[in-house]
Motif scaffolding. Structure first.
Motif, PDB file in Angstrom:
ATOM      1  N   ARG A 134       0.198   4.088   1.052  1.00 33.93           N
ATOM      2  CA  ARG A 134      -0.021   4.925   2.234  1.00 33.93           C
ATOM      3  C   ARG A 134       0.580   4.320   3.485  1.00 33.93           C
ATOM      4  O   ARG A 134       1.253   5.002   4.242  1.00 33.93           O
ATOM      5  N   CYS A 135       0.330   3.005   3.700  1.00 35.99           N
ATOM      6  CA  CYS A 135       0.738   2.418   4.981  1.00 35.99           C
ATOM      7  C   CYS A 135       1.772   1.303   4.838  1.00 35.99           C
ATOM      8  O   CYS A 135       2.296   0.813   5.835  1.00 35.99           O
ATOM      9  N   CYS A 159      -6.848  -2.134   0.704  1.00 37.03           N
ATOM     10  CA  CYS A 159      -5.845  -2.227   1.755  1.00 37.03           C
ATOM     11  C   CYS A 159      -6.558  -2.518   3.069  1.00 37.03           C
ATOM     12  O   CYS A 159      -7.354  -1.705   3.541  1.00 37.03           O
ATOM     13  N   CYS A 169       0.853  -1.184   0.000  1.00 36.35           N
ATOM     14  CA  CYS A 169       0.000   0.000   0.000  1.00 36.35           C
ATOM     15  C   CYS A 169       0.895   1.243   0.000  1.00 36.35           C
ATOM     16  O   CYS A 169       1.855   1.314   0.769  1.00 36.35           O
ATOM     17  N   CYS A 180      -5.716   0.471   5.736  1.00 35.58           N
ATOM     18  CA  CYS A 180      -6.286   1.800   5.450  1.00 35.58           C
ATOM     19  C   CYS A 180      -7.810   1.753   5.359  1.00 35.58           C
ATOM     20  O   CYS A 180      -8.498   2.725   5.688  1.00 35.58           O
TER      21      CYS A 180
HETATM   22 ZN   LIG Z   1      -2.825   0.993   3.461  1.00 32.93          ZN
END
Ligand SMILES: [Zn+2]
Length: 274
Positions: free
Chosen positions: A251-252, A269, A249, A272
């Motif tokens: 973002r994370c 995800c 992911c 998220c």
């Molecule tokens: Zn994520």
């Protein structure tokens, strides 16, 4: 399947290439593509002599405004338009040929043969069954928050299924539904009627953002999609979850998963979109 951004790219391409051209001959090679009128001979005779004034789009439908009639076209899985010189041999996947100004040809190709065309009168357009039930376009002035919220409250099924429902918002398909839910940090299996007011607002913003960016990029090219110029879209570089299962992911850093929701492969995800 082309979704709104890909159909919009086809529309702008076609408008540049064939607006103002007159249809001087028509040939249908695969009758089932023509949903209306019933007789193929009627379609061929009626469309000849008409000029293409403009090309609109509603959801995933292309709408050709001709001098007398309107041609509604849905590409479904694999439908494509090509403009070729008359002498260029056509492939076996060519099902409809419209000759333009006795020079070039607008050819409709469709490997799966699921696409459909309807030639109707202008007066029939507003109430045509294919367009009548479509929800608003995913634009600021179309997708208003109150009716959207009300529609979600009425639906006891996954938000993914609701985003794919063309009567709620027009033009979203499997790729963009996944991208929108990631953007909004909403799990695809959440029930639509369980979303809080703030989540619905975030979701609406994500719909508007993702669709605007995808239109600006000319759509997403997965496998075979090209617009009328033979150009591919560029949004695939911006995909965050679709086609990224097993990858990290952005973002994370967690692993993107793929599950089945509403009978469709769904990417998300798990961190998220908890
Ligand atoms: Zn994520």
């Amino acid at each position: 399947m082309p979704e709104l951004p890909e159909v919009e790219s086809v529309r702008t391409g076609l408008e540049k290439l064939i607006k103002g051209k007159k249809i001087t001959n028509a040939k249908v090679l695969w009758p089932r593509i023509i949903a209306e009128p019933n007789r193929i001979e009627d379609f061929e005779q009626r469309i000849v002599g008409q000029t293409i004034h403009s090309i609109d789009r509603r959801g995933k439908f292309l709408i050709f405004h001709l001098s007398k009639d309107v041609l509604i076209s849905h590409l479904r899985m694999e439908g494509k338009y090509r403009i070729e010189k008359k002498e260029v041999p056509f492939s076996k996947h060519t099902h409809v040929i419209l000759e333009l100004d006795e020079e070039a040809e607008l050819r409709y190709l469709d490997v799966r043969k699921f696409g459909r065309m309807s030639l109707i009168e202008h007066s029939e357009l507003e109430n045509h069954p294919s367009l009548k039930k479509l929800g608003p376009e995913p634009i600021e002035e179309g997708l208003l928050i109150e009716p959207f919220q009300l529609n979600l409250k009425k639906r006891k099924k996954s938000i993914k299924a609701v985003l794919l429902d063309q009567t709620i918002v027009a033009g979203i398909g499997n790729i963009y539904a996944d991208e929108i839910l990631y953007e909004a940090s909403i799990h695809p299996e959440r029930y639509a009627d369980s979303l809080k007011v703030e989540e619905v607002q975030t979701l609406r913003t994500a719909i508007l953002d993702v669709m605007r960016k995808a239109v600006a990029a000319g759509g997403t090219t997965i496998r075979t999609y090209q617009n009328a110029f033979g150009e591919t879209g560029a949004y695939q570089a911006q995909l965050n979850v679709y086609g990224r299962s097993g990858l990290n992911c952005r973002r994370c850093g967690n692993t993107i998963e793929k599950i089945k929701v509403a009978q469709r492969g769904t990417h998300f995800c798990p961190v998220c979109q908890d």
